[in-house]
Design a protein around this motif. Structure first.
Motif, PDB file in Angstrom:
ATOM      1  N   ASP A  51       0.836  -1.197   0.000  1.00  0.00           N
ATOM      2  CA  ASP A  51       0.000   0.000   0.000  1.00  0.00           C
ATOM      3  C   ASP A  51       0.876   1.254   0.000  1.00  0.00           C
ATOM      4  OD1 ASP A  51       0.842   0.500   2.642  1.00  0.00           O
ATOM      5  OD2 ASP A  51      -1.063  -0.133   3.539  1.00  0.00           O
ATOM      6  N   SER A  52       0.249   2.420   0.023  1.00  0.00           N
ATOM      7  CA  SER A  52       0.991   3.675  -0.116  1.00  0.00           C
ATOM      8  C   SER A  52       1.962   3.912   1.044  1.00  0.00           C
ATOM      9  CB  SER A  52       0.013   4.846  -0.228  1.00  0.00           C
ATOM     10  OG  SER A  52      -0.874   4.868   0.873  1.00  0.00           O
ATOM     11  N   ALA A  53       1.754   3.225   2.167  1.00  0.00           N
ATOM     12  CA  ALA A  53       2.675   3.321   3.296  1.00  0.00           C
ATOM     13  C   ALA A  53       3.730   2.215   3.282  1.00  0.00           C
ATOM     14  CB  ALA A  53       1.892   3.277   4.608  1.00  0.00           C
ATOM     15  N   GLY A  54       3.678   1.351   2.255  1.00  0.00           N
ATOM     16  CA  GLY A  54       4.643   0.267   2.136  1.00  0.00           C
ATOM     17  C   GLY A  54       4.256  -1.015   2.846  1.00  0.00           C
ATOM     18  N   LYS A  55       3.068  -1.048   3.447  1.00  0.00           N
ATOM     19  CA  LYS A  55       2.626  -2.247   4.151  1.00  0.00           C
ATOM     20  C   LYS A  55       2.077  -3.268   3.158  1.00  0.00           C
ATOM     21  CE  LYS A  55      -0.231  -3.832   7.991  1.00  0.00           C
ATOM     22  NZ  LYS A  55      -1.148  -3.452   9.098  1.00  0.00           N
ATOM     23  N   ILE A  56       2.392  -4.552   3.386  1.00  0.00           N
ATOM     24  CA  ILE A  56       1.863  -5.586   2.494  1.00  0.00           C
ATOM     25  C   ILE A  56       0.444  -5.946   2.904  1.00  0.00           C
ATOM     26  CG2 ILE A  56       4.124  -6.487   1.801  1.00  0.00           C
ATOM     27  CD1 ILE A  56       3.799  -8.723   3.809  1.00  0.00           C
ATOM     28  N   ARG A  57      -0.422  -6.053   1.893  1.00  0.00           N
ATOM     29  CA  ARG A  57      -1.862  -6.204   2.138  1.00  0.00           C
ATOM     30  C   ARG A  57      -2.457  -7.441   1.464  1.00  0.00           C
ATOM     31  NH1 ARG A  57      -3.864  -2.975   6.204  1.00  0.00           N
ATOM     32  NH2 ARG A  57      -2.970  -0.877   6.082  1.00  0.00           N
ATOM     33  N   GLY A  58      -1.621  -8.304   0.897  1.00  0.00           N
ATOM     34  CA  GLY A  58      -2.143  -9.388   0.087  1.00  0.00           C
ATOM     35  C   GLY A  58      -2.603 -10.599   0.875  1.00  0.00           C
ATOM     36  N   SER A  59      -2.881 -11.647   0.127  1.00  0.00           N
ATOM     37  CA  SER A  59      -3.520 -12.853   0.656  1.00  0.00           C
ATOM     38  C   SER A  59      -2.537 -14.016   0.758  1.00  0.00           C
ATOM     39  CB  SER A  59      -4.680 -13.256  -0.265  1.00  0.00           C
ATOM     40  OG  SER A  59      -5.075 -14.582  -0.033  1.00  0.00           O
ATOM     41  N   VAL A  63      -2.993 -12.663 -12.445  1.00  0.00           N
ATOM     42  CA  VAL A  63      -3.285 -11.232 -12.516  1.00  0.00           C
ATOM     43  C   VAL A  63      -4.239 -10.858 -11.392  1.00  0.00           C
ATOM     44  CG1 VAL A  63      -5.185 -11.567 -14.165  1.00  0.00           C
ATOM     45  CG2 VAL A  63      -4.045  -9.335 -14.009  1.00  0.00           C
ATOM     46  N   CYS A  64      -4.055  -9.647 -10.872  1.00  0.00           N
ATOM     47  CA  CYS A  64      -4.881  -9.155  -9.773  1.00  0.00           C
ATOM     48  C   CYS A  64      -5.006  -7.643  -9.899  1.00  0.00           C
ATOM     49  CB  CYS A  64      -4.259  -9.533  -8.423  1.00  0.00           C
ATOM     50  SG  CYS A  64      -2.607  -8.823  -8.175  1.00  0.00           S
ATOM     51  N   GLY A  65      -5.554  -6.997  -8.879  1.00  0.00           N
ATOM     52  CA  GLY A  65      -5.654  -5.550  -8.782  1.00  0.00           C
ATOM     53  C   GLY A  65      -5.672  -5.163  -7.318  1.00  0.00           C
ATOM     54  N   HIS A  66      -6.683  -4.357  -6.933  1.00  0.00           N
ATOM     55  CA  HIS A  66      -7.040  -4.079  -5.537  1.00  0.00           C
ATOM     56  C   HIS A  66      -6.124  -3.073  -4.841  1.00  0.00           C
ATOM     57  CE1 HIS A  66      -9.139  -4.694  -1.827  1.00  0.00           C
ATOM     58  NE2 HIS A  66      -8.216  -5.404  -1.245  1.00  0.00           N
ATOM     59  N   ILE A  67      -4.820  -3.272  -4.885  1.00  0.00           N
ATOM     60  CA  ILE A  67      -3.894  -2.375  -4.198  1.00  0.00           C
ATOM     61  C   ILE A  67      -3.385  -1.339  -5.208  1.00  0.00           C
ATOM     62  CG2 ILE A  67      -1.809  -2.197  -2.798  1.00  0.00           C
ATOM     63  CD1 ILE A  67      -4.094  -3.782  -1.476  1.00  0.00           C
ATOM     64  N   HIS A  68      -3.954  -0.145  -5.149  1.00  0.00           N
ATOM     65  CA  HIS A  68      -3.746   0.843  -6.207  1.00  0.00           C
ATOM     66  C   HIS A  68      -2.300   1.288  -6.328  1.00  0.00           C
ATOM     67  CE1 HIS A  68      -8.278   2.208  -6.246  1.00  0.00           C
ATOM     68  NE2 HIS A  68      -8.146   0.897  -6.172  1.00  0.00           N
ATOM     69  N   SER A  69      -1.583   1.338  -5.233  1.00  0.00           N
ATOM     70  CA  SER A  69      -0.215   1.860  -5.270  1.00  0.00           C
ATOM     71  C   SER A  69       0.754   0.918  -5.976  1.00  0.00           C
ATOM     72  CB  SER A  69       0.277   2.160  -3.851  1.00  0.00           C
ATOM     73  OG  SER A  69      -0.021   1.104  -2.974  1.00  0.00           O
ATOM     74  N   ASP A  70       0.341  -0.315  -6.253  1.00  0.00           N
ATOM     75  CA  ASP A  70       1.195  -1.260  -6.991  1.00  0.00           C
ATOM     76  C   ASP A  70       0.673  -1.557  -8.397  1.00  0.00           C
ATOM     77  OD1 ASP A  70       3.474  -1.644  -5.562  1.00  0.00           O
ATOM     78  OD2 ASP A  70       2.925  -3.571  -4.687  1.00  0.00           O
ATOM     79  N   TRP A  71      -0.221  -0.710  -8.908  1.00  0.00           N
ATOM     80  CA  TRP A  71      -0.719  -0.901 -10.269  1.00  0.00           C
ATOM     81  C   TRP A  71       0.435  -0.973 -11.268  1.00  0.00           C
ATOM     82  CZ3 TRP A  71      -5.023   3.408 -10.371  1.00  0.00           C
ATOM     83  CH2 TRP A  71      -6.195   2.899  -9.794  1.00  0.00           C
ATOM     84  N   GLU A  72       0.295  -1.911 -12.205  1.00  0.00           N
ATOM     85  CA  GLU A  72       1.230  -2.153 -13.317  1.00  0.00           C
ATOM     86  C   GLU A  72       2.570  -2.734 -12.856  1.00  0.00           C
ATOM     87  OE1 GLU A  72       1.427   0.958 -16.245  1.00  0.00           O
ATOM     88  OE2 GLU A  72      -0.718   1.432 -16.037  1.00  0.00           O
ATOM     89  N   ARG A  73       2.675  -3.096 -11.603  1.00  0.00           N
ATOM     90  CA  ARG A  73       3.894  -3.741 -11.129  1.00  0.00           C
ATOM     91  C   ARG A  73       3.784  -5.248 -11.354  1.00  0.00           C
ATOM     92  NH1 ARG A  73       5.760  -4.929  -5.316  1.00  0.00           N
ATOM     93  NH2 ARG A  73       7.953  -5.404  -5.595  1.00  0.00           N
TER      94      ARG A  73
END
Length: 207
Positions: A150-158, A174-184
């Motif tokens: 996330d934008s603070a660098g915290k991991i938010r995945g599953s 492929v996934c989405g959800h965490i906007h700050s890592d889009w296209e990574r």
């Protein structure tokens, strides 16, 4: 030979992004939409009415902003689209059958409250259990410690998505959800993992 896949996620009612994706889809063999077409269950038709002019095979999962039932209702006229949630399908491309498995929603449960379409890790493990080895995996939420910062660098995945990728070795995830890592994009085990975002990303996936 490879499959040219157009990936996107998190349109959040953005009609201009949807129009751009319609144009890009002409260059794709397969289109994957990894959830969050709406905002808090509102405006689902804003983007889906535009996207339904895509005629290439398309696989969608719900995000945490719409339920699977809402997504299925909104795509009933879109003949090229299949909605998956805890299930799979076979896509015929280049004379061969490509397995695709999909799981939507926020995983693990998000902090956003009752409106969010969320699942805990145990529920997700059950929905991922049938994923065949070597499939294409489409989820709304990312695997833990991949493209989930996330934008603070915290991991938010599953954790359950991460374990499924390591065990089932999908050819692409492929996934989405965490906007700050889009296209990574990263590699987990042997699997390329992409957080797509709304602009559309092309990926060449082995058949």
């Amino acid at each position: 030979m490879s499959i040219r896949v157009l990936c996107f996620s998190d349109l959040h009612r953005d009609q201009e992004a949807a129009k751009r994706l319609v144009g890009l889809a002409d260059q794709a063999d397969l289109v994957l939409g990894a959830g969050d077409f709406a905002n808090r269950h509102e405006g689902l038709a804003d983007t889906l009415d535009v996207l339904q002019s895509i005629t290439k095979p398309t696989v969608l999962v719900p995000g945490n902003g719409e339920t699977v039932e809402e997504l299925r209702d909104a795509t009933v006229e879109w003949q090229a689209a299949i909605v998956l949630h805890g299930e799979g399908c076979e896509i015929e491309l280049h004379g061969s059958s490509v397995p695709v498995w999909g799981v939507g929603g926020g995983i693990p449960v998000t902090p956003f409250g009752d409106w969010s379409y969320d699942f805990d890790e145990e529920q997700a493990t059950e929905m991922l259990a049938g994923c065949p080895e070597g499939a294409i995996l489409i989820t709304h939420s990312p695997a833990l410690d991949t493209v989930d910062h996330d934008s603070a660098g915290k991991i938010r995945g599953s954790q359950s998505i991460r374990e499924t990728i390591l065990a089932k070795k999908p050819r692409f995830a492929v996934c989405g959800h965490i906007h700050s890592d889009w296209e990574r994009q990263v590699t987990l085990g042997s699997t390329p993992v992409l957080n797509a975002g709304p602009r559309g990303v092309f990926v060449d996936v082995p058949e």
